[in-house]
Design an enzyme around this catalytic site. Structure first.
Site, short mmCIF file in Angstrom:
data_model
loop_
_atom_site.label_atom_id
_atom_site.label_comp_id
_atom_site.label_asym_id
_atom_site.label_seq_id
_atom_site.Cartn_x
_atom_site.Cartn_y
_atom_site.Cartn_z
N LEU A 51 0.83 -1.21 0.00
CA LEU A 51 0.00 0.00 0.00
C LEU A 51 0.86 1.26 0.00
CD1 LEU A 51 -3.08 0.63 2.31
CD2 LEU A 51 -1.36 2.38 1.93
N GLU A 72 9.85 -5.75 -5.00
CA GLU A 72 8.76 -6.45 -4.32
C GLU A 72 9.03 -7.96 -4.36
OE1 GLU A 72 5.50 -8.19 -2.77
OE2 GLU A 72 6.04 -6.08 -2.53
N HIS A 538 -3.06 -6.50 12.21
CA HIS A 538 -2.92 -5.05 12.13
C HIS A 538 -1.73 -4.57 12.96
CE1 HIS A 538 -7.36 -4.00 10.88
NE2 HIS A 538 -6.69 -4.68 9.97
N VAL A 560 15.02 7.73 9.50
CA VAL A 560 15.61 6.93 10.56
C VAL A 560 16.63 7.77 11.32
CG1 VAL A 560 16.99 4.87 11.08
CG2 VAL A 560 15.23 4.79 9.29
N GLY A 571 3.46 0.63 7.79
CA GLY A 571 2.74 0.42 9.03
C GLY A 571 3.62 0.17 10.24
#
EC number: 1.1.3.4
Length: 605
Positions: A51, A72, A538, A560, A571
């Site tokens: 996402l 990916e 989640h 960072v 997330g």
């Protein structure tokens, strides 16, 4: 070093490209040969095409002078068919190659392991999730700024980005009559993610109206728009899907319209193992990544400007640790030299889910989903005084216990998090639990503990990044409030299923059914739940965005700490859980951070 992509100005495919255009052309355009990029240089490397990764790639490459490479591990899956495209097939794809299915350690709660479902493919977990579109309580997002020191991360700003991502459709008269409510001020209509009511074409069940009547008799609100910053009560909700009910996943919306941009390339089937760091300066600088599929055959690719980690809350911290960025105690164990000592992998917060299901009478048949976002007092009911007593007396003890178990590194800083949660629950009536109702052939509640106080961790256990050996320990229910909160919410769902207007459609409970007496105590429920829950998938917080002294790994621009040109944009970075399904937050994060990256890029020119 050679340049990977042309920066010439071309007209990209229109953002309004019809969603029904399938993979004609896109799969042929995706790179699968690592040698196509090995040794070359782009402006930005994005590790992970989920996402946030694809949203950021699309936003950055709107500037034709910016070159981006996305790496990916999975492949293009958006045209796989109903398993992906149909939200009503939720769960059927679990266990396939499109599901990472990360395994936890053996949990102290029950001596069992659990699987963490996570999308493996372009689009990430938007390929496999339930597609629910809600937003958190305003005070939760505001606390990211006021409590954790993230300037600009408040409800007003984050909600604006969330609306920017959204292309909403208002419910029609039939859907409104069934229980949908739509406040236009709480939705975007010109964005990229298609959002609207789920509708199979069947009649809607009367059960949702019955549930609303039942909770109204308890003084609970109904028919609120759950996207307006105060999710509370029972309402239906929109989903991420097109009007023809095809899933609106991140690859379909952010990659498919843009894959022909000459300044965007996507490499699939490859793992990012670690970040390449130039340590010749006072501050280490990210200059690229190592990637591959096994350690005997790895490749390097280089970033002129930045490396952006978007591999998710389970994997991004692993990439940092393999790069020498993490807790020295963890890195020493696997023989990796520490470059920057940060509390990477800590503060893991995931929710838990328990089902409560009943048979329905024929009169209750029909489609429909709704959610009851219940406050702390509504969740605990008669047990609320005892629950408040825990909140008022145990925060320091809980913080010390969480640190002792390895879920955080500083009890004083963790207590600040706990005090923030207590403030939400006591002073702002933030939703504490969610009772998610699905009426497909049953009265099926899945109950979530939204605000977990327990803290877990994820850490690598081997120096080889391509083995993906790691310990993932969410430490479910090792905080007593989490366990009793899940128990109370599950008990509430059982009571609602056979109360007032709901009784008309109740034909006997199937889960827990005979496994738990109807008059079971809260303690009985708690013991049952230990062996009958699942993760909610989640997890957040493993590279938390907060002040460094509070335990932060990244700053308010997702950079960072102690490393130049490296951000985490997924997330991993929310410092808290929220009373919401998280896509709305993650899309907003990606767009907000993209603007910060673009601002830095502009200043460098």
């Amino acid at each position: 070093m050679k340049t990977i992509l042309s920066s010439s100005l071309v007209v990209s495919m229109a953002a309004a490209l019809p969603h029904y255009i399938r993979s004609s052309g896109i799969e042929a355009s995706l790179l699968t040969d690592p040698k196509a990029v090995a040794g070359r240089t782009v402006d930005y490397i994005i590790a992970g095409g989920g996402l946030t990764g694809l949203t950021t790639a699309a936003r950055l490459t709107e500037n034709p002078n910016i070159t981006v490479l996305v790496i990916e591990s999975g492949f293009y899956e958006s045209d796989r068919g109903p398993l992906v495209e149909d939200l009503n097939a939720y769960g059927e794809i679990f266990g396939s190659e499109v599901d990472h299915a990360y395994q936890t350690v053996e949990l102290a709660t029950n001596n069992l392991t659990e699987l963490i479902r996570s999308g493996n493919g372009l689009g990430g977990s938007t390929l496999v999730n339930g597609g629910t579109w809600t937003r958190p309580h305003k005070v939760q997002v505001d606390s990211w700024e006021t409590v954790f020191g993230n300037e600009g991360w408040n409800w007003e700003n984050v909600a604006a980005y969330s609306l920017e991502a959204e292309r909403a459709r208002a419910p029609n008269a039939k859907q409104v009559a069934a229980g949908h409510y739509f406040d236009p001020s709480c939705h975007g209509t010109n964005g990229t993610v298609h959002v609207g009511p789920r509708d199979t074409g069947d009649d809607y069940t009367p059960i949702i109206d019955a549930l609303m009547t039942t909770v109204e008799n308890m003084g609970v609100p109904t028919k609120k728009d759950l996207g307006c910053g105060d999710p509370h009560g029972v309402s239906m909700f929109p989903n991420t899907l097109h009007e023809d009910q095809v899933r609106s996943d991140a690859a379909r919306e952010w990659l498919l319209p843009n894959y022909q941009r000459p300044n965007l390339q996507v490499l699939t089937g490859q793992l990012v193992g670690k970040v390449l760091l130039d340590q010749n300066n006072t501050v280490p600088k990210a200059v690229g990544v190592e990637f591959g599929t096994h350690k005997a055959n790895t490749f390097n690719v280089y970033a002129k400007h930045e490396v952006l980690l978007a591999a998710g809350s389970a994997v991004s911290p692993q990439i940092l640790e393999h790069s020498g960025i993490g807790m020295k105690s963890v890195l020493d164990t696997v023989g990796i030299d520490t470059v920057v000592d940060l509390p990477v992998g800590l503060n893991l917060q995931d929710q838990t889910t328990v089902p409560v299901s009943s048979r329905i009478t024929s009169a209750g048949a029909g489609q429909g989903q709704a959610a009851y976002f219940a406050t702390f007092n509504e969740t605990f009911g008669d047990y609320a005084p005892q629950a408040h007593a825990l909140l008022n007396s145990k925060l320091e003890q809980w913080a010390e216990e969480a640190v002792a178990r390895g879920g955080f590194h500083n009890a004083t800083a963790l207590r600040i998090q706990y005090e923030n949660y207590r403030d939400w629950l006591v002073n702002h009536n933030v939703a504490y639990s969610e009772l998610f109702l699905d009426t497909a052939g049953a009265v099926s509640f899945t109950i979530w503990d939204l605000i977990p106080f327990t803290r877990g961790y994820v850490h690598i256990t081997d120096a080889d990044p391509y083995l993906r050996l790691f310990a993932y320990d969410p430490q479910y229910f090792l905080n007593e409030l989490d366990l009793y909160g899940q128990a109370a919410a599950s008990q509430l769902a059982r009571n609602l299923s056979n109360t007032d207007a709901m009784q008309t459609y109740f034909a006997g409970e199937t889960t827990p059914g005979d496994n738990l007496a109807y008059d079971a105590s809260l303690s009985d429920w708690a013991e049952y739940i230990k062996y009958n829950f699942r993760p909610n998938y989640h997890g957040v917080g493993t590279c938390s965005m907060m002040k460094k002294e509070l335990g932060g790994v990244v700053d308010s621009s997702a950079r960072v700490y102690g490393v130049d040109s490296l951000r985490v944009i997924d997330g991993s970075i929310p410092p808290t859980q929220v009373s919401s399904h998280v896509m709305t937050v993650f899309y907003a994060m990606a767009l907000k951070i993209s603007d910060a990256i673009l601002a830095d890029y502009a200043s460098s020119q």
